[in-house]
Design an enzyme around this catalytic site. Structure first.
Site, PDB file in Angstrom:
ATOM      1  N   GLY A 117     -20.053  -1.739   5.336  1.00 49.07           N
ATOM      2  CA  GLY A 117     -19.502  -0.395   5.160  1.00 49.07           C
ATOM      3  C   GLY A 117     -18.078  -0.304   5.663  1.00 49.07           C
ATOM      4  O   GLY A 117     -17.423  -1.322   5.876  1.00 49.07           O
ATOM      5  N   ASN A 118     -17.578   0.912   5.792  1.00 52.04           N
ATOM      6  CA  ASN A 118     -16.226   1.108   6.300  1.00 52.04           C
ATOM      7  C   ASN A 118     -16.147   2.426   7.072  1.00 52.04           C
ATOM      8  O   ASN A 118     -17.124   3.167   7.137  1.00 52.04           O
ATOM      9  CB  ASN A 118     -15.200   1.060   5.154  1.00 52.04           C
ATOM     10  CG  ASN A 118     -15.427   2.170   4.152  1.00 52.04           C
ATOM     11  OD1 ASN A 118     -15.201   3.334   4.435  1.00 52.04           O
ATOM     12  ND2 ASN A 118     -15.933   1.797   2.964  1.00 52.04           N
ATOM     13  N   ARG A 119     -15.003   2.699   7.649  1.00 50.38           N
ATOM     14  CA  ARG A 119     -14.863   3.819   8.583  1.00 50.38           C
ATOM     15  C   ARG A 119     -14.470   5.139   7.939  1.00 50.38           C
ATOM     16  O   ARG A 119     -14.101   6.075   8.636  1.00 50.38           O
ATOM     17  CB  ARG A 119     -13.805   3.469   9.643  1.00 50.38           C
ATOM     18  CG  ARG A 119     -14.204   2.317  10.533  1.00 50.38           C
ATOM     19  CD  ARG A 119     -13.145   2.103  11.612  1.00 50.38           C
ATOM     20  NE  ARG A 119     -13.420   0.903  12.380  1.00 50.38           N
ATOM     21  CZ  ARG A 119     -14.303   0.853  13.383  1.00 50.38           C
ATOM     22  NH1 ARG A 119     -14.975   1.937  13.725  1.00 50.38           N
ATOM     23  NH2 ARG A 119     -14.500  -0.276  14.030  1.00 50.38           N
ATOM     24  N   SER A 120     -14.523   5.253   6.638  1.00 49.97           N
ATOM     25  CA  SER A 120     -14.112   6.514   6.020  1.00 49.97           C
ATOM     26  C   SER A 120     -15.142   7.617   6.286  1.00 49.97           C
ATOM     27  O   SER A 120     -16.327   7.453   6.001  1.00 49.97           O
ATOM     28  CB  SER A 120     -13.954   6.321   4.506  1.00 49.97           C
ATOM     29  OG  SER A 120     -13.612   7.555   3.919  1.00 49.97           O
ATOM     30  N   ALA A 131     -13.280   5.462  -0.057  1.00 50.67           N
ATOM     31  CA  ALA A 131     -12.992   4.081   0.327  1.00 50.67           C
ATOM     32  C   ALA A 131     -14.067   3.223  -0.342  1.00 50.67           C
ATOM     33  O   ALA A 131     -15.230   3.233   0.066  1.00 50.67           O
ATOM     34  CB  ALA A 131     -13.038   3.934   1.841  1.00 50.67           C
TER      35      ALA A 131
END
Ligand code: CTP
Ligand code: CA
Length: 236
Positions: free
Chosen positions: A33-36, A105
């Site tokens: 995943g990512n931090r958005s 993102a």
């Protein structure tokens, strides 16, 4: 458009906004995943709605409180998890849209294969490498194919500067590469951009020329982006 304070200048327009961050499964219980947080994307959806637009929000793993806020004002919400799901939902809604804003993102890569069962560790052994493959670039596809005539396509670029160039230099190169009408470039890292309530973007056109800057709350940045969109939106 910058002076009308948003009073209904998107009335009768259909817009699609993607927000959040995609998750690419590694196995049934894990993902990349990512931090958005999706807050800038939700702010864009809410701002468009306040300006009169009919809005579809393609929500990638958004907090339920955020999607509830969107639904409460009449925004259509399509929940998605992976980049592939986001791509289908965005493209389905984009067929009838005047504007598509890709604020999500989207994972650049996904695991090549996803086993049905959880990956187990073996005592004393290192992990098996995870092979990744590249996801399609949803924004570049939309920009190059144009699912509807006259559609305005907007992207985001979250950049950190590096040895190759500054945030803005990377943004200009990306604007030319993507083919979108507008690209909102913001600096991330060091507490900027992700999971904070304010933002600062430089809006570039498809040739990398600066057309506007917007800063302040994510809602103020959203309105700055819609002002720039309204300036280039073909008349109905
Ligand atoms: N994007 C997309 N599909 C992808 C990757 C990105 O639609 N598979 C969109 C994002 O929603 C954003 C824009 O492209 O609007 C720019 O994303 P970014 O990650 O900054 O650009 P990339 O082209 O992926 O380049 P890189 O990550 O290498 O900087
Ligand atoms: Ca990327």
């Amino acid at each position: 458009a910058a002076t009308d304070d948003g009073a209904g200048d998107l009335a009768a327009r259909r817009v699609v906004v993607s927000a959040g961050g995609t998750r690419e499964p590694i196995d049934p219980v894990r993902f990349i995943g990512n931090r958005s947080s999706g807050r800038q994307g939700v702010a864009l959806a809410l701002a468009a709605r306040a300006r009169g637009a009919q809005v579809t929000l393609v929500a990638a793993n958004l907090d339920v409180a955020l999607t509830a806020q969107a639904r409460a004002v009449g925004i259509d919400v399509a929940d998605v998890e992976t980049a592939a799901q986001l791509r289908s939902a965005v493209r389905e809604a984009a067929g009838a849209a005047d504007v598509v804003v890709m604020a999500a993102a989207v994972a650049d890569f996904r695991p090549a294969a996803v086993p049905d069962a959880k990956i187990k560790k073996v005592p004393g052994e290192g992990p098996a490498p995870i092979e990744l493959v590249q996801n399609p670039d949803v924004l570049a596809e939309l920009a190059h194919q144009r699912l509807r005539a006259g559609q305005v396509v907007v992207g985001f670029a979250a950049e950190t500067g590096d040895a190759e160039g500054t945030v803005l230099e990377h943004g200009r190169a990306k604007a030319r590469r993507k083919g979108a009408d507008l690209l909102a470039v913001n600096a991330v890292g060091g507490g900027r951009g992700f999971a904070v309530d304010t933002n600062e973007v430089t809006i570039l056109d498809g040739s990398g020329e600066e057309v506007a800057r917007a800063s302040g709350t994510k809602r103020a940045v959203a309105d700055g982006i819609w002002d720039a969109v309204a300036d280039i939106l073909p008349a109905t």
